[in-house]
Design an enzyme around this catalytic site. Structure first.
Site, PDB file in Angstrom:
ATOM      1  N   ASP A 102       0.926  -1.295   0.174  1.00 30.45           N
ATOM      2  CA  ASP A 102      -0.121   0.073  -0.284  1.00 30.45           C
ATOM      3  C   ASP A 102       0.756   1.405   0.154  1.00 30.45           C
ATOM      4  OD1 ASP A 102      -3.401   1.117   0.602  1.00 30.45           O
ATOM      5  OD2 ASP A 102      -1.874   2.190   1.673  1.00 30.45           O
ATOM      6  N   TYR A 151     -11.490   8.252  -2.317  1.00 30.31           N
ATOM      7  CA  TYR A 151     -11.407   8.026  -1.254  1.00 30.31           C
ATOM      8  C   TYR A 151      -9.919   9.445  -1.537  1.00 30.31           C
ATOM      9  CZ  TYR A 151      -7.142   4.798  -2.502  1.00 30.31           C
ATOM     10  OH  TYR A 151      -6.756   4.738  -2.382  1.00 30.31           O
ATOM     11  N   TYR A 232      -1.500  11.416   1.599  1.00 35.90           N
ATOM     12  CA  TYR A 232      -2.034  11.339   0.144  1.00 35.90           C
ATOM     13  C   TYR A 232      -2.084  13.090   0.561  1.00 35.90           C
ATOM     14  CZ  TYR A 232      -4.346   6.318   2.085  1.00 35.90           C
ATOM     15  OH  TYR A 232      -4.090   5.500   1.478  1.00 35.90           O
ATOM     16  N   HIS A 297      -7.141  -7.004  -0.460  1.00 33.58           N
ATOM     17  CA  HIS A 297      -6.288  -5.816  -0.135  1.00 33.58           C
ATOM     18  C   HIS A 297      -5.214  -5.296   0.422  1.00 33.58           C
ATOM     19  CE1 HIS A 297      -4.296  -2.215  -1.156  1.00 33.58           C
ATOM     20  NE2 HIS A 297      -3.974  -1.745  -0.087  1.00 33.58           N
TER      21      HIS A 297
END
Length: 318
Positions: A102, A151, A232, A297
């Protein structure tokens, strides 16, 4: 967990928590969102038993590692700086095997791109390398393609998602994210509570226990989510900082592993990139792409024995 050593080190201007076990060639394990060193618990034991020194930090902003407040302190340069400084502080040698999942996979790609001499081999889980597009910033491109509810777009406004999480409860949100198996681009619609309702817990899969969830919950209740979300929020800043690496190639040996139900893999365009010529073009030493059927995931937790075998069979060649 039994036999795992924990320590706190000062690296790159922050205090970092590290879990490790074993002796031998170093394997650096980099977690993603919303996870901790703990995501690698089964890999740590397996690698130590196979003659490796497994090292799994809580990345900047997570768990027992320091969490600066400013978004500007979560860039790719900060993340790679943390990893390199950690390697030096722990005496891991000039180069280590690296495994990333990730966001940890993205940190791994940046490490391979910026400091390839520090990477013996790279096993990447779930997130393929994507070349920088000089014509468009990442967030505006994602918003144009998937909308405001995507997201990553919802994560951009400081405090917005944090307030959602506070309302829903940390345990409910962590449970929902870790057990989600809906394919396609992940959405967090505003006002729809992320399909998560307090007081209505979902059944846990066999690979995630209530005790595991207790550990994640305790750490995120203490640390909060802002540090992890700031990765992010620094995406566009990373895009600016990596202009000199436009069209760069990753020149370390790589193995890529993903579940066929993974939300990233099933996002439109990703399969075509991974299995087409683009991935291999930008990662010329890519040796293998493994797609595990029926896996989601959080593949290193969901399928630990398979992932442990894939990691060992790859890194032992180097």
């Amino acid at each position: 967990m039994e036999g795992i050593e924990h320590r706190t080190l000062s690296v790159n201007g922050i205090t970092m928590h590290v879990a490790e076990k074993g002796r031998g060639p170093a394997v650096l394990l980099l977690h993603g969102f919303p996870e901790l060193w703990y995501t690698w618990r089964r890999q740590i034991h397996a690698l130590a038993a196979q003659g490796y020194r497994a090292v799994a930090p809580d990345l900047r902003g997570y768990g027992d590692t320091e969490a600066p407040a400013e978004v500007e302190r979560y860039t790719c340069h900060h993340a790679v700086g943390d990893v390199v400084a950690l390697m030096d502080e722990l005496g891991l040698g000039e180069a280590a095997h690296v495994v990333g999942h990730d966001w940890g996979a993205l940190v791994g790609w940046y490490l391979c791109m910026f400091r390839p001499e520090r990477v013996r081999s790279y096993v990447c889980l779930t997130v393929p390398f994507r070349p920088r597009n000089p014509a468009a910033k990442p967030v505006e491109s994602l918003r144009a393609r998937f909308g405001d509810d995507y997201y990553i777009c919802r994560f951009q406004e400081p405090g917005d998602i944090e307030s959602d999480i506070e309302r829903l409860g940390v345990r409910n949100v962590v449970r929902k994210i870790l057990t989600e198996r809906k394919p396609g681009p992940p959405m967090w619609p505003k006002g729809q509570d992320f399909s998560c309702r307090p007081g209505k817990p979902m059944a846990l899969p066999s690979w995630l226990s209530e005790e595991d969830l207790d550990y994640y919950t305790s750490k995120f209740e203490k640390r909060g989510f802002t540090g992890g979300l700031n990765y992010y929020r620094a995406l566009d800043l990373n895009w600016e900082l990596t202009a000199p690496w436009t069209d760069a190639r990753v020149r370390v040996p790589v193995k890529f592993i993903v579940g066929d139900l993974d939300m990233t893999y099933t996002t439109p365009g990703v399969k075509e990139f991974v299995h087409g010529s683009g991935f291999k073009k930008h990662v010329p030493l890519l040796e293998d792409v493994v797609v595990i059927e029926g896996a989601g995931h959080f593949i290193n937790q969901e399928r630990p024995e398979e992932i442990n075998s894939h990691i060992h069979n790859f890194i032992k060649k180097f």
